[in-house]
Design an enzyme around this catalytic site. Structure first.
Site, PDB file in Angstrom:
ATOM      1  N   CYS A 186      13.839  32.263  52.308  1.00 40.94           N
ATOM      2  CA  CYS A 186      12.646  32.201  51.473  1.00 40.94           C
ATOM      3  C   CYS A 186      12.644  30.859  50.755  1.00 40.94           C
ATOM      4  O   CYS A 186      13.613  30.522  50.080  1.00 40.94           O
ATOM      5  CB  CYS A 186      12.674  33.361  50.491  1.00 40.94           C
ATOM      6  SG  CYS A 186      11.234  33.407  49.459  1.00 40.94           S
ATOM      7  N   ASN A 214      13.678  37.537  64.364  1.00 34.85           N
ATOM      8  CA  ASN A 214      14.635  36.673  63.685  1.00 34.85           C
ATOM      9  C   ASN A 214      15.524  37.414  62.684  1.00 34.85           C
ATOM     10  O   ASN A 214      16.624  36.982  62.377  1.00 34.85           O
ATOM     11  CB  ASN A 214      13.898  35.534  62.964  1.00 34.85           C
ATOM     12  CG  ASN A 214      12.670  35.998  62.222  1.00 34.85           C
ATOM     13  OD1 ASN A 214      11.775  36.618  62.789  1.00 34.85           O
ATOM     14  ND2 ASN A 214      12.615  35.723  60.928  1.00 34.85           N
ATOM     15  N   GLN A 247      13.546  32.473  68.668  1.00 34.24           N
ATOM     16  CA  GLN A 247      14.909  33.008  68.507  1.00 34.24           C
ATOM     17  C   GLN A 247      15.553  33.367  69.838  1.00 34.24           C
ATOM     18  O   GLN A 247      16.766  33.516  69.900  1.00 34.24           O
ATOM     19  CB  GLN A 247      14.893  34.237  67.590  1.00 34.24           C
ATOM     20  CG  GLN A 247      14.565  33.928  66.142  1.00 34.24           C
ATOM     21  CD  GLN A 247      15.625  33.077  65.443  1.00 34.24           C
ATOM     22  OE1 GLN A 247      16.741  32.925  65.918  1.00 34.24           O
ATOM     23  NE2 GLN A 247      15.257  32.498  64.310  1.00 34.24           N
ATOM     24  N   GLY A 293       8.302  24.816  65.573  1.00 31.34           N
ATOM     25  CA  GLY A 293       7.855  26.071  66.172  1.00 31.34           C
ATOM     26  C   GLY A 293       6.619  26.584  65.445  1.00 31.34           C
ATOM     27  O   GLY A 293       5.708  27.143  66.060  1.00 31.34           O
ATOM     28  N   THR A 294       6.588  26.370  64.155  1.00 33.25           N
ATOM     29  CA  THR A 294       5.432  26.771  63.349  1.00 33.25           C
ATOM     30  C   THR A 294       4.166  26.124  63.899  1.00 33.25           C
ATOM     31  O   THR A 294       3.133  26.781  64.092  1.00 33.25           O
ATOM     32  CB  THR A 294       5.659  26.341  61.874  1.00 33.25           C
ATOM     33  OG1 THR A 294       6.833  26.999  61.399  1.00 33.25           O
ATOM     34  CG2 THR A 294       4.464  26.659  61.002  1.00 33.25           C
ATOM     35  N   SER A 307      11.745  26.290  69.853  1.00 27.46           N
ATOM     36  CA  SER A 307      12.024  25.269  68.839  1.00 27.46           C
ATOM     37  C   SER A 307      13.459  24.766  68.980  1.00 27.46           C
ATOM     38  O   SER A 307      14.391  25.573  69.092  1.00 27.46           O
ATOM     39  CB  SER A 307      11.800  25.877  67.450  1.00 27.46           C
ATOM     40  OG  SER A 307      12.023  24.922  66.443  1.00 27.46           O
TER      41      SER A 307
HETATM   42  N1  PLP Z   1       9.356  31.851  64.882  1.00 23.16           N
HETATM   43  C1  PLP Z   1      10.523  32.447  64.596  1.00 23.16           C
HETATM   44  C2  PLP Z   1      10.825  33.786  65.203  1.00 23.16           C
HETATM   45  C3  PLP Z   1      11.435  31.841  63.742  1.00 23.16           C
HETATM   46  O1  PLP Z   1      12.591  32.445  63.457  1.00 23.16           O
HETATM   47  C4  PLP Z   1      11.105  30.578  63.182  1.00 23.16           C
HETATM   48  C5  PLP Z   1      12.008  29.926  62.227  1.00 23.16           C
HETATM   49  O2  PLP Z   1      12.746  30.557  61.525  1.00 23.16           O
HETATM   50  C6  PLP Z   1       9.882  29.989  63.541  1.00 23.16           C
HETATM   51  C7  PLP Z   1       9.039  30.650  64.388  1.00 23.16           C
HETATM   52  C8  PLP Z   1       9.478  28.654  63.007  1.00 23.16           C
HETATM   53  O3  PLP Z   1      10.155  27.630  63.680  1.00 23.16           O
HETATM   54  P1  PLP Z   1      10.284  26.175  63.016  1.00 23.16           P
HETATM   55  O4  PLP Z   1      11.360  26.292  61.975  1.00 23.16           O
HETATM   56  O5  PLP Z   1      10.657  25.273  64.144  1.00 23.16           O
HETATM   57  O6  PLP Z   1       8.962  25.867  62.431  1.00 23.16           O
END
Ligand code: PLP
Length: 369
Positions: free
Chosen positions: A316, A143, A171, A70-71, A191
């Site tokens: 973290c 999240n 989320q 997702g990042t 994700s």
């Molecule tokens: N966006 C949100 C709201 C998340 O909670 C997270 C992960 O905790 C991410 C993006 C990142 O997703 P990924 O772990 O697939 O990189």
């Protein structure tokens, strides 16, 4: 002892549908770019999953780009656009916050909901001054608190000022119905490991009229938007989970009942407990709860010893718990923010686990008081 898992916003257990679909591929060599039969089989599996995911979010007419995380999908949406001005909410995940330089920050209310009036003022000011493309990026659901943002209003406002909308729905996908086309969202991130699929695959879904600069170039996979051989097994697992997701039907009633019972149980025992963001629309599985006067570090250690996996807001990587930027943006005092933990449930949890958690919570508070 296997802990009771109350940390589904960090990552989820694999759903049986996902495991079965991935296991069915056995040891097959799967490169969808190969022309031979194995490659064609891989291609067919990838396209089947792509279709299932688009259907699950009501986005059949859109383009889906598989990424690893997702990042990475957030990165592609924010850095790949031609936007000259980007507005993000103050409560975004770090994968958004740290990927935009010189963003405008949209404040949130004390309940954690984007302040629409503030957004309108920001859009007004910038659209008068600069003619370039404006992008508004607001997460669908937070999240840490589970607070759901008023996406319909955000899109409407953005449209009025000719701005594009991206939402990080990592989320939300699989927890609440998402009907992307009806809402008119331009770009959306999801994700797999947050909704019962495997880690190692995620997606950015965009309107077909949008062009993005690819952030990873090379072999031209994923319609030229994201080079690198696709993670076919993980994509198949993601697709299988998505076949159980509906863009319109809410299937999380059981989880909501558990979460509500947990909050009620705790608040009935200890009236001073605060559920952060409770008055706003929230994800059915998430509760951000403050145990007055007891640090979240102490709570996490105690819950861990008693066999419960919970977390303090966002995980973290250094293992240290810093004060949550989300709670700060909601004007929670720093001392109070340090006493908040996140409980995020899943469909595998039971009422008996919830009742035990309430007991442990109350016993810890009584002891620390
Ligand atoms: N966006 C949100 C709201 C998340 O909670 C997270 C992960 O905790 C991410 C993006 C990142 O997703 P990924 O772990 O697939 O990189």
């Amino acid at each position: 002892m296997i802990p009771v898992y109350f940390d589904h916003n960090a990552t989820t257990p694999l759903m049986p549908a996902s495991i079965e679909a991935m296991n069915a591929l056995g040891a097959l060599p799967l490169n969808p770019s190969s022309i031979h039969a194995c490659g064609r089989q891989a291609r067919q599996q990838v396209e089947k999953a792509r279709h299932a995911i688009l259907r699950a979010m009501g986005a059949e007419g859109m383009r889906l780009i598989f990424t690893a995380t997702g990042t990475e999908a957030n990165h592609l949406a924010l850095r790949g656009t031609h936007a000259t001005r980007i507005f993000i909410s103050a409560i975004e995940h770090p994968s958004v916050l740290k990927n935009v330089s010189q963003a405008g920050y949209i404040p949130v209310t004390a309940e954690g909901v984007v302040d629409l009036k503030a957004l309108e003022c920001q859009l007004q000011a910038v659209s008068v001054k600069s003619p370039g493309l404006i992008l508004v990026s607001v997460m669908y659901a937070n999240n840490e608190t589970g607070v759901i943002q008023p996406m319909e209003n955000i899109v409407e406002l953005a449209r009025a000022y000719g701005a594009m909308v991206h939402t990080d729905a990592v989320q939300a996908y699989g927890k609440i119905p998402l009907d992307v086309s009806r809402l008119g969202i331009d770009m959306i991130t999801i994700s797999a490991h947050k909704c019962g699929g495997p880690p190692g695959v995620a997606a950015l879904v965009i309107k077909k009229s949008i062009t993005l600069h690819p952030q990873i170039t090379g072999g031209g996979q994923e319609q030229g938007y994201r080079a690198g051989t696709e993670n076919v097994r993980a994509i198949v697992g993601f697709g299988a989970v998505s076949e159980t997701i509906s863009p319109v039907v809410d299937t999380d009633a059981k989880v909501r009942t558990l979460r509500d019972r947990l909050e009620m149980g705790i608040q009935a025992r200890i009236a001073e407990t605060v559920v952060i963001g409770k008055a706003a629309p929230r994800l059915p599985n998430t509760s951000c709860i403050r145990m007055p006067g007891v640090s979240n570090e102490t709570q996490l250690i105690e819950f861990d010893l008693k066999g419960f996996a919970v977390s303090a807001g966002s995980a973290c990587s250094s293992g240290r718990i810093s004060v949550s930027h989300v709670l700060k943006a909601m004007h929670v005092r720093e001392d109070d923010a340090r006493c908040a933990i996140r409980v995020s449930l899943g469909s595998g949890n039971t009422m008996e686990e919830v009742e035990r958690f309430v007991q442990v919570w109350a016993a810890l508070y009584e002891r620390m008081r």
